[in-house]
Design a protein around this motif. Structure first.
Motif, PDB file in Angstrom:
ATOM      1  N   GLU A   5       1.117  12.007  -9.881  1.00  0.00           N
ATOM      2  CA  GLU A   5       0.360  13.251  -9.697  1.00  0.00           C
ATOM      3  C   GLU A   5       1.259  14.490  -9.653  1.00  0.00           C
ATOM      4  O   GLU A   5       0.866  15.566 -10.096  1.00  0.00           O
TER       5      GLU A   5
ATOM      6  N   SER B 219      -4.296   9.108  -5.133  1.00  0.00           N
ATOM      7  CA  SER B 219      -3.654   8.789  -3.853  1.00  0.00           C
ATOM      8  C   SER B 219      -4.494   9.281  -2.686  1.00  0.00           C
ATOM      9  O   SER B 219      -4.676   8.568  -1.688  1.00  0.00           O
TER      10      SER B 219
ATOM     11  N   LEU C  30       1.430   6.622  -6.972  1.00  0.00           N
ATOM     12  CA  LEU C  30       0.395   7.563  -7.427  1.00  0.00           C
ATOM     13  C   LEU C  30       0.828   9.017  -7.230  1.00  0.00           C
ATOM     14  O   LEU C  30       0.610   9.874  -8.085  1.00  0.00           O
ATOM     15  N   ARG C  31       1.471   9.261  -6.097  1.00  0.00           N
ATOM     16  CA  ARG C  31       1.964  10.624  -5.817  1.00  0.00           C
ATOM     17  C   ARG C  31       2.999  11.058  -6.879  1.00  0.00           C
ATOM     18  O   ARG C  31       3.015  12.208  -7.309  1.00  0.00           O
TER      19      ARG C  31
ATOM     20  N   PHE D 160       0.813  -1.219   0.000  1.00  0.00           N
ATOM     21  CA  PHE D 160       0.000   0.000   0.000  1.00  0.00           C
ATOM     22  C   PHE D 160       0.851   1.277   0.000  1.00  0.00           C
ATOM     23  O   PHE D 160       0.615   2.181  -0.816  1.00  0.00           O
TER      24      PHE D 160
ATOM     25  N   ILE E 130       0.799   4.118  -2.954  1.00  0.00           N
ATOM     26  CA  ILE E 130       0.502   5.541  -2.712  1.00  0.00           C
ATOM     27  C   ILE E 130       1.658   6.417  -3.224  1.00  0.00           C
ATOM     28  O   ILE E 130       1.430   7.447  -3.877  1.00  0.00           O
TER      29      ILE E 130
ATOM     30  N   TYR F 129      -0.694  14.849 -15.821  1.00  0.00           N
ATOM     31  CA  TYR F 129      -1.383  13.564 -15.795  1.00  0.00           C
ATOM     32  C   TYR F 129      -2.864  13.760 -15.484  1.00  0.00           C
ATOM     33  O   TYR F 129      -3.240  14.702 -14.782  1.00  0.00           O
ATOM     34  N   ARG F 130      -3.683  12.870 -16.050  1.00  0.00           N
ATOM     35  CA  ARG F 130      -5.125  12.899 -15.762  1.00  0.00           C
ATOM     36  C   ARG F 130      -5.599  11.465 -15.560  1.00  0.00           C
ATOM     37  O   ARG F 130      -5.338  10.602 -16.414  1.00  0.00           O
ATOM     38  N   LEU F 131      -6.254  11.254 -14.439  1.00  0.00           N
ATOM     39  CA  LEU F 131      -6.736   9.908 -14.108  1.00  0.00           C
ATOM     40  C   LEU F 131      -8.108   9.688 -14.743  1.00  0.00           C
ATOM     41  O   LEU F 131      -9.022  10.472 -14.538  1.00  0.00           O
ATOM     42  N   ASN F 132      -8.217   8.609 -15.531  1.00  0.00           N
ATOM     43  CA  ASN F 132      -9.519   8.292 -16.131  1.00  0.00           C
ATOM     44  C   ASN F 132     -10.274   7.274 -15.286  1.00  0.00           C
ATOM     45  O   ASN F 132     -11.396   7.527 -14.875  1.00  0.00           O
ATOM     46  N   THR F 133      -9.641   6.132 -15.053  1.00  0.00           N
ATOM     47  CA  THR F 133     -10.251   5.124 -14.178  1.00  0.00           C
ATOM     48  C   THR F 133      -9.160   4.524 -13.304  1.00  0.00           C
ATOM     49  O   THR F 133      -7.968   4.526 -13.675  1.00  0.00           O
ATOM     50  N   MET F 134      -9.592   4.016 -12.156  1.00  0.00           N
ATOM     51  CA  MET F 134      -8.619   3.419 -11.236  1.00  0.00           C
ATOM     52  C   MET F 134      -9.336   2.329 -10.439  1.00  0.00           C
ATOM     53  O   MET F 134     -10.436   2.548  -9.931  1.00  0.00           O
ATOM     54  N   THR F 135      -8.705   1.184 -10.354  1.00  0.00           N
ATOM     55  CA  THR F 135      -9.223   0.128  -9.485  1.00  0.00           C
ATOM     56  C   THR F 135      -8.076  -0.379  -8.633  1.00  0.00           C
ATOM     57  O   THR F 135      -7.043  -0.820  -9.172  1.00  0.00           O
ATOM     58  N   ALA F 136      -8.235  -0.281  -7.344  1.00  0.00           N
ATOM     59  CA  ALA F 136      -7.233  -0.808  -6.407  1.00  0.00           C
ATOM     60  C   ALA F 136      -7.818  -2.039  -5.754  1.00  0.00           C
ATOM     61  O   ALA F 136      -8.893  -1.984  -5.155  1.00  0.00           O
ATOM     62  N   THR F 137      -7.137  -3.167  -5.908  1.00  0.00           N
ATOM     63  CA  THR F 137      -7.634  -4.422  -5.347  1.00  0.00           C
ATOM     64  C   THR F 137      -6.621  -4.951  -4.339  1.00  0.00           C
ATOM     65  O   THR F 137      -5.427  -5.070  -4.647  1.00  0.00           O
ATOM     66  N   GLN F 138      -7.124  -5.272  -3.178  1.00  0.00           N
ATOM     67  CA  GLN F 138      -6.258  -5.775  -2.107  1.00  0.00           C
ATOM     68  C   GLN F 138      -6.148  -7.303  -2.220  1.00  0.00           C
ATOM     69  O   GLN F 138      -7.161  -8.001  -2.273  1.00  0.00           O
TER      70      GLN F 138
ATOM     71  N   PHE G  57      -7.603  19.988 -18.840  1.00  0.00           N
ATOM     72  CA  PHE G  57      -7.006  18.651 -18.847  1.00  0.00           C
ATOM     73  C   PHE G  57      -6.819  18.143 -17.420  1.00  0.00           C
ATOM     74  O   PHE G  57      -7.035  16.979 -17.119  1.00  0.00           O
TER      75      PHE G  57
ATOM     76  N   SER H   2     -11.775  -4.680  -0.007  1.00  0.00           N
ATOM     77  CA  SER H   2     -11.004  -5.528  -0.921  1.00  0.00           C
ATOM     78  C   SER H   2     -10.726  -4.813  -2.232  1.00  0.00           C
ATOM     79  O   SER H   2      -9.746  -5.103  -2.912  1.00  0.00           O
ATOM     80  N   SER H   3     -11.586  -3.858  -2.606  1.00  0.00           N
ATOM     81  CA  SER H   3     -11.289  -3.088  -3.815  1.00  0.00           C
ATOM     82  C   SER H   3     -11.977  -1.729  -3.805  1.00  0.00           C
ATOM     83  O   SER H   3     -13.057  -1.575  -3.230  1.00  0.00           O
ATOM     84  N   VAL H   4     -11.287  -0.803  -4.432  1.00  0.00           N
ATOM     85  CA  VAL H   4     -11.845   0.544  -4.638  1.00  0.00           C
ATOM     86  C   VAL H   4     -11.767   0.784  -6.134  1.00  0.00           C
ATOM     87  O   VAL H   4     -10.694   0.693  -6.731  1.00  0.00           O
ATOM     88  N   SER H   5     -12.927   1.035  -6.724  1.00  0.00           N
ATOM     89  CA  SER H   5     -12.946   1.189  -8.176  1.00  0.00           C
ATOM     90  C   SER H   5     -13.537   2.542  -8.546  1.00  0.00           C
ATOM     91  O   SER H   5     -14.703   2.819  -8.284  1.00  0.00           O
ATOM     92  N   TYR H   6     -12.711   3.370  -9.170  1.00  0.00           N
ATOM     93  CA  TYR H   6     -13.176   4.701  -9.602  1.00  0.00           C
ATOM     94  C   TYR H   6     -13.425   4.653 -11.103  1.00  0.00           C
ATOM     95  O   TYR H   6     -12.564   4.232 -11.870  1.00  0.00           O
ATOM     96  N   ARG H   7     -14.648   5.046 -11.481  1.00  0.00           N
ATOM     97  CA  ARG H   7     -15.017   5.002 -12.910  1.00  0.00           C
ATOM     98  C   ARG H   7     -15.649   6.327 -13.352  1.00  0.00           C
ATOM     99  O   ARG H   7     -16.768   6.361 -13.835  1.00  0.00           O
TER     100      ARG H   7
END
Lengths: 183, 193
Positions: free
Chosen positions: A151, B100, A147-148, A140, A144, A157-166, B92, B117-122
């Motif tokens: 950023e 983060s 990602l920092r 973790f 982080i 940079y531009r974030l479109n989608t993000m999935t964090a899976t543990q 942009f 277990s997961s965080v999903s941003y869409r």
């Protein structure tokens, strides 16, 4: 006709002052009539010139610091352009991500540039978004930090989608992002 | 009373015997009218001359200020062009979330019994998946409490249009209650950071 002239001559001889005054008045009235529009035209011209002068002075007053502001904005844009990537420079672009990988200690299991069509579609502006898809693995804190780095990194940079899976010991991060590019 | 005898006087040839002759008044009035007209014309001409003088003075000021103004206009056009580029960068970077921060904020908002277990941003929404320890009855109550706590969490205040529990199911393997929470941003593109 000669009678009229004789009659007029007689009147003129009899009332010379009246005739001279009448003649002068007619001439003066004719001059007033002919020059009647000049004053209003001149007034309109003066009004227009005053408006123009007001506008020019306003421009001058408002542009007191414009040169410095233009210089600052040009410099800022130059810095932005220096930080923008070129979509075709694939090796250099991927090197940016590998550099972050090395710095943060995460591992890529996927790193690929996005479809070229997406970049072409957005090419109407000055800049174009250059798309990347990444899958990153790490604990973790490393995720982080990674990602920092993105950023606050060198590239915009531009974030479109993000999935964090543990998972049991690590975090798997799937990212779809754009870097600012210039065609 | 009618005349008692015929009048043979030829008035046209008789001299004007009034104290002030009529011709004096006629000539006086004619001279006054002429002088008034002349004064009117003179004042008009003076006014016109004054206007022309003022116009010439203003024109001289314009000739002095216009080149600087023209340069300022050209410079402002350049400023607008450069500003457009900066605005494009601003657009942009107008990302709905900072990745983060988002992960850290969800970490901070977690109650002790809840594990994500997961965080999903869409873009328009975020989906959280996790599990809650404890009996089903207790865990479902904790799930509802977590949804309420998310809405009140300071970092998310006013950011989401709705926070809903969209899935809840027991997991026999872990003996935990698996939950899914949907957080919808206030506008379609997502909340500003």
């Amino acid at each position: 006709m000669s009678l009229d002239a004789k009659a007029l001559g007689a009147i003129a001889r009899k009332q010379p002052i009246l005739c001279v005054c009448g003649l002068v008045s007619v001439i003066l009235l004719a001059v007033i009539y002919l020059r009647f529009d000049l004053s209003s035209d001149q007034q309109a011209e003066l009004g227009q010139k005053n408006e123009d002068l007001k506008r020019y002075r306003s421009n001058l007053a408002n542009s007191a610091q414009l040169a410095e502001q233009v210089e600052a904005v040009v410099k800022a844009n130059q810095l932005v352009q220096d930080r923008a990537i070129r979509p075709g420079d694939l090796a250099k672009n991927l090197q940016y991500f590998y550099h972050i990988e090395a710095e943060t200690g995460v591992k890529y299991s996927e790193l690929r540039p996005g479809a070229a069509a997406a970049a072409k579609g957005a090419a109407a502006g000055i800049y174009v978004p250059v798309n990347f898809t990444l899958t990153v693995t790490g604990d973790f804190p490393k995720i982080i930090t990674f990602l920092r780095q993105l950023e606050r990194g060198e590239r915009f940079y531009r974030l479109n989608t993000m999935t964090a899976t543990q998972t049991t010991s690590e975090v798997i991060l799937n990212l779809n992002l754009d870097l600012l590019g210039q065609p | 009373m009618p005349a008692w005898h015929p009048s043979f006087r030829n008035t046209e040839h008789l001299p004007d015997t009034k104290a002030v002759r009529t011709a004096f008044f006629i000539n006086g009035v004619a001279i006054i009218i002429t002088v008034v007209i002349a004064f009117y014309l003179l004042s008009s001409e003076l006014g016109l001359h004054d206007l022309r003088t003022q116009t010439a003075e203003v024109q001289a000021e314009i000739d002095k200020d216009k080149p600087g103004s023209d340069r300022a206009v050209v410079m402002f056009k350049k400023f607008q062009d450069e500003e457009k580029k900066l605005n494009e960068l601003k657009d942009f970077q107008a990302a709905p979330v900072v990745g983060s921060d988002l992960l850290l904020q969800f970490g901070e908002s977690l109650p002790p019994k809840v594990v994500l277990s997961s965080v999903s941003y869409r873009g328009p929404s975020i989906v959280l998946r996790g599990s809650i320890a404890g009996s089903r009855d207790e865990a479902s109550g904790d799930a509802s409490a977590y949804v309420i706590a998310l809405g009140k969490f300071p970092a998310f205040a006013g950011k989401f249009e709705s926070i809903e529990l969209t899935g809840i199911a027991p997991d026999p393997a872990t003996n935990r209650l698996v939950v899914e929470i949907l957080l919808k941003f206030k506008n379609a593109k997502g909340a500003k950071k």
